[in-house]
Design a protein around this motif. Structure first.
Motif, PDB file in Angstrom:
ATOM      1  N   MET A 156     -17.230 -31.477  -7.590  1.00 28.97           N
ATOM      2  CA  MET A 156     -17.265 -30.061  -7.968  1.00 28.97           C
ATOM      3  C   MET A 156     -16.533 -29.828  -9.284  1.00 28.97           C
ATOM      4  SD  MET A 156     -16.781 -28.213  -4.268  1.00 28.97           S
ATOM      5  CE  MET A 156     -17.171 -26.552  -4.839  1.00 28.97           C
ATOM      6  N   ILE A 157     -15.407 -30.495  -9.476  1.00 29.44           N
ATOM      7  CA  ILE A 157     -14.651 -30.363 -10.728  1.00 29.44           C
ATOM      8  C   ILE A 157     -15.479 -30.887 -11.893  1.00 29.44           C
ATOM      9  CG2 ILE A 157     -12.638 -31.255 -11.982  1.00 29.44           C
ATOM     10  CD1 ILE A 157     -11.143 -31.115  -9.215  1.00 29.44           C
ATOM     11  N   SER A 158     -16.163 -31.993 -11.698  1.00 26.92           N
ATOM     12  CA  SER A 158     -17.011 -32.567 -12.743  1.00 26.92           C
ATOM     13  C   SER A 158     -18.132 -31.601 -13.136  1.00 26.92           C
ATOM     14  CB  SER A 158     -17.597 -33.896 -12.250  1.00 26.92           C
ATOM     15  OG  SER A 158     -18.529 -34.401 -13.152  1.00 26.92           O
ATOM     16  N   VAL A 159     -18.783 -31.018 -12.140  1.00 29.46           N
ATOM     17  CA  VAL A 159     -19.861 -30.046 -12.405  1.00 29.46           C
ATOM     18  C   VAL A 159     -19.286 -28.816 -13.110  1.00 29.46           C
ATOM     19  CG1 VAL A 159     -21.551 -28.497 -11.325  1.00 29.46           C
ATOM     20  CG2 VAL A 159     -21.325 -30.861 -10.518  1.00 29.46           C
ATOM     21  N   ALA A 160     -18.136 -28.353 -12.658  1.00 26.05           N
ATOM     22  CA  ALA A 160     -17.499 -27.176 -13.273  1.00 26.05           C
ATOM     23  C   ALA A 160     -17.209 -27.430 -14.745  1.00 26.05           C
ATOM     24  CB  ALA A 160     -16.214 -26.823 -12.527  1.00 26.05           C
ATOM     25  N   ARG A 161     -16.705 -28.604 -15.054  1.00 21.06           N
ATOM     26  CA  ARG A 161     -16.399 -28.928 -16.455  1.00 21.06           C
ATOM     27  C   ARG A 161     -17.668 -28.963 -17.306  1.00 21.06           C
ATOM     28  NH1 ARG A 161     -11.900 -33.483 -15.072  1.00 21.06           N
ATOM     29  NH2 ARG A 161     -10.160 -32.041 -14.869  1.00 21.06           N
ATOM     30  N   ARG A 162     -18.752 -29.526 -16.755  1.00 25.48           N
ATOM     31  CA  ARG A 162     -20.008 -29.594 -17.516  1.00 25.48           C
ATOM     32  C   ARG A 162     -20.546 -28.213 -17.863  1.00 25.48           C
ATOM     33  NH1 ARG A 162     -22.721 -32.715 -13.729  1.00 25.48           N
ATOM     34  NH2 ARG A 162     -21.267 -34.407 -13.581  1.00 25.48           N
ATOM     35  N   HIS A 163     -20.326 -27.261 -16.981  1.00 28.51           N
ATOM     36  CA  HIS A 163     -20.855 -25.910 -17.188  1.00 28.51           C
ATOM     37  C   HIS A 163     -19.798 -24.951 -17.735  1.00 28.51           C
ATOM     38  CE1 HIS A 163     -24.836 -26.396 -15.301  1.00 28.51           C
ATOM     39  NE2 HIS A 163     -24.232 -27.326 -14.567  1.00 28.51           N
ATOM     40  N   ASP A 164     -18.576 -25.445 -17.929  1.00 27.11           N
ATOM     41  CA  ASP A 164     -17.457 -24.626 -18.396  1.00 27.11           C
ATOM     42  C   ASP A 164     -17.243 -23.419 -17.473  1.00 27.11           C
ATOM     43  OD1 ASP A 164     -15.308 -24.036 -20.058  1.00 27.11           O
ATOM     44  OD2 ASP A 164     -16.526 -22.734 -21.352  1.00 27.11           O
ATOM     45  N   ILE A 165     -17.178 -23.725 -16.173  1.00 24.43           N
ATOM     46  CA  ILE A 165     -16.949 -22.699 -15.159  1.00 24.43           C
ATOM     47  C   ILE A 165     -15.830 -23.177 -14.231  1.00 24.43           C
ATOM     48  CG2 ILE A 165     -19.294 -21.769 -15.238  1.00 24.43           C
ATOM     49  CD1 ILE A 165     -19.926 -23.446 -12.724  1.00 24.43           C
ATOM     50  N   LYS A 166     -15.475 -22.332 -13.288  1.00 22.23           N
ATOM     51  CA  LYS A 166     -14.439 -22.658 -12.313  1.00 22.23           C
ATOM     52  C   LYS A 166     -15.082 -23.260 -11.059  1.00 22.23           C
ATOM     53  CE  LYS A 166     -11.685 -18.886 -14.089  1.00 22.23           C
ATOM     54  NZ  LYS A 166     -11.232 -17.518 -13.886  1.00 22.23           N
ATOM     55  N   VAL A 167     -14.294 -24.008 -10.297  1.00 26.01           N
ATOM     56  CA  VAL A 167     -14.810 -24.686  -9.103  1.00 26.01           C
ATOM     57  C   VAL A 167     -15.446 -23.710  -8.098  1.00 26.01           C
ATOM     58  CG1 VAL A 167     -14.167 -26.096  -7.103  1.00 26.01           C
ATOM     59  CG2 VAL A 167     -13.335 -26.702  -9.378  1.00 26.01           C
ATOM     60  N   PRO A 168     -14.839 -22.547  -7.807  1.00 26.77           N
ATOM     61  CA  PRO A 168     -15.509 -21.630  -6.880  1.00 26.77           C
ATOM     62  C   PRO A 168     -16.895 -21.196  -7.378  1.00 26.77           C
ATOM     63  CG  PRO A 168     -13.223 -21.004  -7.116  1.00 26.77           C
ATOM     64  CD  PRO A 168     -13.485 -22.064  -8.154  1.00 26.77           C
ATOM     65  N   GLN A 169     -17.061 -21.139  -8.694  1.00 24.41           N
ATOM     66  CA  GLN A 169     -18.361 -20.783  -9.251  1.00 24.41           C
ATOM     67  C   GLN A 169     -19.394 -21.874  -8.970  1.00 24.41           C
ATOM     68  OE1 GLN A 169     -16.633 -19.864 -13.206  1.00 24.41           O
ATOM     69  NE2 GLN A 169     -17.996 -18.085 -13.137  1.00 24.41           N
ATOM     70  N   VAL A 170     -18.951 -23.114  -8.886  1.00 21.71           N
ATOM     71  CA  VAL A 170     -19.868 -24.205  -8.539  1.00 21.71           C
ATOM     72  C   VAL A 170     -20.419 -23.975  -7.140  1.00 21.71           C
ATOM     73  CG1 VAL A 170     -20.071 -26.686  -8.102  1.00 21.71           C
ATOM     74  CG2 VAL A 170     -18.729 -25.878 -10.050  1.00 21.71           C
ATOM     75  N   ALA A 171     -19.552 -23.604  -6.215  1.00 21.72           N
ATOM     76  CA  ALA A 171     -19.991 -23.356  -4.840  1.00 21.72           C
ATOM     77  C   ALA A 171     -21.015 -22.221  -4.788  1.00 21.72           C
ATOM     78  CB  ALA A 171     -18.789 -23.036  -3.954  1.00 21.72           C
TER      79      ALA A 171
END
Length: 99
Positions: free
Chosen positions: A19-34
């Motif tokens: 989730m942290i990896s995806v968040a970094r790729r999209h420049d968003i926060k981890v809850p936003q990944v969920a």
């Protein structure tokens, strides 16, 4: 009780890393990944917000498009946790069925 919680946290470590990896790729926060993941499945979960910034972040998250590969990695990491979390199904017996 704390022991059980700590065991779940350990099992979730790899999922958090994905989730942290995806968040970094999209420049968003981890809850936003969920939220983005849920939106990719056609579901927008009801979430509580205490601050205006959280409302903005979560509304933006529904518009984020995760790649098929990101979704696959998130699903695989979640499956590997082997953790069952009771959600809305816990209330199913109390919901009236349509006649």
């Amino acid at each position: 009780m704390n022991f059980l919680f700590n065991r779940k946290v350990k099992k979730l470590t790899n999922l958090y890393k994905v989730m942290i990896s995806v968040a970094r790729r999209h420049d968003i926060k981890v809850p936003q990944v969920a939220i983005a993941f849920c939106a990719s499945k056609g579901v927008i979960p009801m979430v509580g917000c205490r601050k205006p910034e959280q409302v903005h972040d979560l509304s933006h998250a529904a518009d984020i498009r995760l790649s098929d590969n990101e979704i696959k990695k998130l699903e695989e990491a979640a499956d590997m946790t082997n953790i069952k979390i009771m959600g809305a199904d816990i209330f199913r017996p109390f919901v009236l069925k349509d006649k």
